[in-house]
Design a protein around this motif. Sequence first.
Motif, mmCIF file in Angstrom:
data_model
loop_
_atom_site.group_PDB
_atom_site.id
_atom_site.type_symbol
_atom_site.label_atom_id
_atom_site.label_comp_id
_atom_site.label_asym_id
_atom_site.label_seq_id
_atom_site.Cartn_x
_atom_site.Cartn_y
_atom_site.Cartn_z
ATOM 1 N N THR A 31 70.846 48.741 17.444
ATOM 2 C CA THR A 31 71.808 49.481 17.023
ATOM 3 C C THR A 31 72.782 48.629 16.263
ATOM 4 N N VAL A 32 73.315 47.782 16.981
ATOM 5 C CA VAL A 32 74.533 46.916 16.591
ATOM 6 C C VAL A 32 74.006 45.931 15.398
ATOM 7 N N LEU A 33 72.700 45.591 15.334
ATOM 8 C CA LEU A 33 72.106 44.585 14.324
ATOM 9 C C LEU A 33 72.347 45.576 12.989
ATOM 10 N N VAL A 34 71.899 46.831 12.933
ATOM 11 C CA VAL A 34 71.756 47.860 11.883
ATOM 12 C C VAL A 34 73.104 48.120 11.370
ATOM 13 N N GLY A 35 73.991 48.212 12.237
ATOM 14 C CA GLY A 35 75.436 48.427 11.954
ATOM 15 C C GLY A 35 76.054 47.213 11.125
#
Length: 63
Positions: free
Chosen positions: A22-26
Amino acid sequence: MTMIPLIIAGVLGVALLVGYVTVLVGIRREDKALSLRRSPDGASATLARKVTGCYVRNGVSWT
């Protein structure tokens, strides 16, 4: 009784992996949109900013 720690470790591992992705996508969304000077527009972008410590105050980006 020996399966309980393995199940707990598996659940924690999956939760950490989901959070990491999720952090990588953000981060990817923020970088692609070149939008660090604006407020984040989604949940993944908000989480990425909280984790990395980057936030917007008065229209100016602070890291």
